[in-house]
Design a protein around this motif. Structure first.
Motif, PDB file in Angstrom:
ATOM      1  N   PHE A   6      82.493  50.108  -2.863  1.00 49.84           N
ATOM      2  CA  PHE A   6      83.822  50.322  -2.166  1.00 49.84           C
ATOM      3  C   PHE A   6      83.686  51.145  -0.955  1.00 49.84           C
ATOM      4  N   ASN A   7      84.232  50.860   0.223  1.00 52.49           N
ATOM      5  CA  ASN A   7      84.092  51.397   1.413  1.00 52.49           C
ATOM      6  C   ASN A   7      84.136  52.992   1.600  1.00 52.49           C
ATOM      7  N   TYR A   8      85.104  53.424   0.666  1.00 52.78           N
ATOM      8  CA  TYR A   8      85.304  54.855   0.560  1.00 52.78           C
ATOM      9  C   TYR A   8      84.333  55.858   0.209  1.00 52.78           C
ATOM     10  N   LYS A   9      82.932  55.102  -0.300  1.00 57.15           N
ATOM     11  CA  LYS A   9      82.227  55.762  -0.748  1.00 57.15           C
ATOM     12  C   LYS A   9      80.802  55.785   0.336  1.00 57.15           C
ATOM     13  N   MET A  10      80.870  55.019   1.239  1.00 61.35           N
ATOM     14  CA  MET A  10      80.028  54.760   2.238  1.00 61.35           C
ATOM     15  C   MET A  10      79.582  56.025   3.078  1.00 61.35           C
ATOM     16  N   TRP A  11      78.229  55.910   3.446  1.00 66.31           N
ATOM     17  CA  TRP A  11      77.614  56.952   4.463  1.00 66.31           C
ATOM     18  C   TRP A  11      77.509  55.853   5.815  1.00 66.31           C
ATOM     19  N   SER A  12      77.148  56.665   6.951  1.00 64.74           N
ATOM     20  CA  SER A  12      77.095  55.886   8.121  1.00 64.74           C
ATOM     21  C   SER A  12      75.789  55.093   8.324  1.00 64.74           C
ATOM     22  N   ASP A  13      76.027  53.908   9.115  1.00 63.19           N
ATOM     23  CA  ASP A  13      74.815  53.351   9.728  1.00 63.19           C
ATOM     24  C   ASP A  13      73.629  54.261  10.327  1.00 63.19           C
ATOM     25  N   VAL A  19      67.693  57.648  -3.013  1.00 64.24           N
ATOM     26  CA  VAL A  19      69.026  58.260  -2.143  1.00 64.24           C
ATOM     27  C   VAL A  19      69.834  57.064  -2.260  1.00 64.24           C
ATOM     28  N   GLY A  20      71.362  57.620  -2.667  1.00 65.41           N
ATOM     29  CA  GLY A  20      72.210  56.792  -2.583  1.00 65.41           C
ATOM     30  C   GLY A  20      73.739  57.211  -2.962  1.00 65.41           C
ATOM     31  N   PRO A  21      74.679  56.436  -2.594  1.00 58.77           N
ATOM     32  CA  PRO A  21      75.727  57.046  -2.698  1.00 58.77           C
ATOM     33  C   PRO A  21      76.453  56.968  -4.158  1.00 58.77           C
ATOM     34  N   ASP A  22      77.839  57.468  -4.490  1.00 60.20           N
ATOM     35  CA  ASP A  22      78.250  57.449  -5.985  1.00 60.20           C
ATOM     36  C   ASP A  22      78.398  56.100  -6.414  1.00 60.20           C
ATOM     37  N   THR A  23      77.407  55.507  -7.036  1.00 58.16           N
ATOM     38  CA  THR A  23      77.411  54.358  -7.552  1.00 58.16           C
ATOM     39  C   THR A  23      76.602  54.150  -8.656  1.00 58.16           C
ATOM     40  N   LEU A  71      66.218  53.413  -1.067  1.00 64.22           N
ATOM     41  CA  LEU A  71      67.387  53.676  -0.479  1.00 64.22           C
ATOM     42  C   LEU A  71      68.531  52.565  -0.952  1.00 64.22           C
ATOM     43  N   HIS A  72      69.667  53.054  -1.597  1.00 67.07           N
ATOM     44  CA  HIS A  72      70.715  52.084  -1.859  1.00 67.07           C
ATOM     45  C   HIS A  72      71.729  52.302  -0.810  1.00 67.07           C
ATOM     46  N   LEU A  73      71.963  51.356   0.209  1.00 70.02           N
ATOM     47  CA  LEU A  73      72.868  51.768   1.154  1.00 70.02           C
ATOM     48  C   LEU A  73      74.279  51.423   1.118  1.00 70.02           C
ATOM     49  N   TYR A  74      74.556  50.611   0.132  1.00 74.53           N
ATOM     50  CA  TYR A  74      75.962  49.907   0.091  1.00 74.53           C
ATOM     51  C   TYR A  74      76.594  50.103  -1.378  1.00 74.53           C
ATOM     52  N   PRO A  75      77.629  50.949  -1.169  1.00 72.13           N
ATOM     53  CA  PRO A  75      78.361  50.965  -2.624  1.00 72.13           C
ATOM     54  C   PRO A  75      79.468  49.833  -2.647  1.00 72.13           C
ATOM     55  N   THR A 110      74.600  41.127   3.556  1.00 77.81           N
ATOM     56  CA  THR A 110      74.642  40.945   5.136  1.00 77.81           C
ATOM     57  C   THR A 110      74.342  42.426   5.354  1.00 77.81           C
ATOM     58  N   TYR A 111      74.985  43.469   4.935  1.00 79.93           N
ATOM     59  CA  TYR A 111      75.045  44.883   5.471  1.00 79.93           C
ATOM     60  C   TYR A 111      73.506  45.262   5.403  1.00 79.93           C
ATOM     61  N   VAL A 112      72.910  45.109   3.976  1.00 80.40           N
ATOM     62  CA  VAL A 112      71.490  45.613   3.888  1.00 80.40           C
ATOM     63  C   VAL A 112      70.758  44.899   4.764  1.00 80.40           C
TER      64      VAL A 112
END
Length: 362
Positions: A187-194, A258-262, A181-185, A223-225
């Motif tokens: 930029f914020n505009y590519k993020m999914w929800s916690d 699974v991950g965002p557009d990164t 799981l890649h949680l953090y792109p 920090t986020y991950v």
């Protein structure tokens, strides 16, 4: 070109993902001219993408915003050092680099009246398609004037040292199957929800699969991950511990990703790993992850809707404005995209089950 060039420079001064999607050009050049020296010119913060690439002899790097003197010295060292220079970026600076570096210059340009002045700096050019052609295919179109056969293979690479670093980390999983799981792109505009990530992690654990978390060394990302990892069922958190090459080595051994557009999502797709990618504001027709084994005939993606191509499943935000091609709902990279934040975990789970063929209670 006859005779074949002895020295070639490929200019890819953009972000990490753009450099990765330019690797099919490098692979095509290497196949056509196996004895040539093929160098790449990239921004300093993207060197890792090509560090272990077998098709590149040397990497030349320049900061995104160099000082004037630094820039002059850099260009002077490039001057006419190459038989051929190819610019894969339709910008002023890369076109200038191609003009200075190559005895023969070929580049991508925007086919507009405003950009016509750049044509005088290139001997041949191809139009940069902003909307209707995938980025991989746009890059490969530059090979047509050279008469080179396109090899549409995105290359995610690592070396033996990377394997030695990764092996003891994955040994803690005791050969259990795992999903990355890649949680953090970036930029914020590519993020999914916690909440979406946590619900997905619970479902993965319920199927008897382990979770491996990836992430860069950026302090905000770690920090986020770390915060989400503390709420998951004993994931292996590798955020901040791996280079891009080492991350690719980990992903290559995963059951799914699974991950965002990164960039890591593009790497997973290129490696043939079953991949689920989130797309909101970004147009998948232009930027969707390139599935392993895809031919050069046409783009593998549509502009709208959830879809599967090869080893990749795209889950798209389901609102009328998608894809808007904007940087978040407030139109800047720090803002979020409502279409992604509202993406339900059920759609992600269904996509993951389909592309990775995971039955309930695997």
């Amino acid at each position: 070109m006859k005779p074949p060039p002895r020295r070639v420079l490929v200019i890819i001064t953009r972000r990490i993902g753009d450099v990765l999607l330019a690797t099919p050009v490098l692979r095509s050049l290497r196949h056509a001219w196996p004895d040539a020296t093929i160098d790449a010119l990239v921004f300093s913060n993207t060197i890792e993408v090509l560090a272990a690439n077998p098709d590149v002899n040397h990497i030349r790097a320049i900061p995104e915003r160099p000082g004037i003197l630094q820039h002059i010295i850099f260009i002077a060292k490039l001057f006419r050092r190459y038989d051929l220079a190819l610019s894969l970026v339709a910008g002023d600076r890369p076109t200038l680099y191609a003009y200075c570096a190559g005895r023969k210059r070929v580049g991508l340009l925007l086919p507009t009246q405003k950009e016509r002045w750049k044509q005088r700096f290139l001997q041949q050019w191809a139009p940069y398609d902003l909307a209707e052609k995938h980025t991989v295919l746009t890059h490969l179109s530059l090979l047509v004037p050279l008469g080179i056969t396109a090899i549409p293979e995105v290359t995610a690479s690592w070396n033996s040292a990377d394997e030695h670093t990764v092996a003891p980390l994955l040994a803690t999983l005791k050969r259990e199957r795992f999903i990355v799981l890649h949680l953090y792109p970036k930029f914020n505009y590519k993020m999914w929800s916690d909440a979406g990530w946590l619900d997905l992690a619970r479902w993965i654990s319920a199927q008897g699969l382990r979770i491996v978390l990836t992430g860069s060394s950026d302090a905000a990302e770690i920090t986020y991950v770390t915060r989400l990892a503390q709420q998951m069922n004993a994931p292996l958190n590798l955020a901040g511990q791996l280079t891009l090459g080492q991350s690719a080595c980990v992903i290559a051994q995963a059951t799914a990703y699974v991950g965002p557009d990164t960039a890591l999502t593009h790497m997973a797709a290129a490696l043939g790993v079953p991949t689920v990618a989130f797309f909101g504001p970004t147009d998948p027709l232009k930027w969707g992850p390139w599935p392993k084994g895809t031919g050069a005939g046409s783009t593998p993606w549509r502009r709208f809707g959830d879809q599967v191509a090869g080893n990749v499943s795209i889950v798209q935000g389901n609102v009328s404005c998608v894809p808007c091609n904007k940087e978040g709902c407030e139109r800047h990279v720090a803002s979020f995209s409502d279409c992604l934040l509202a993406l339900p975990v059920t759609r992600v789970i269904n996509a993951l089950r389909q592309v990775a063929r995971i039955p309930d209670s695997a």
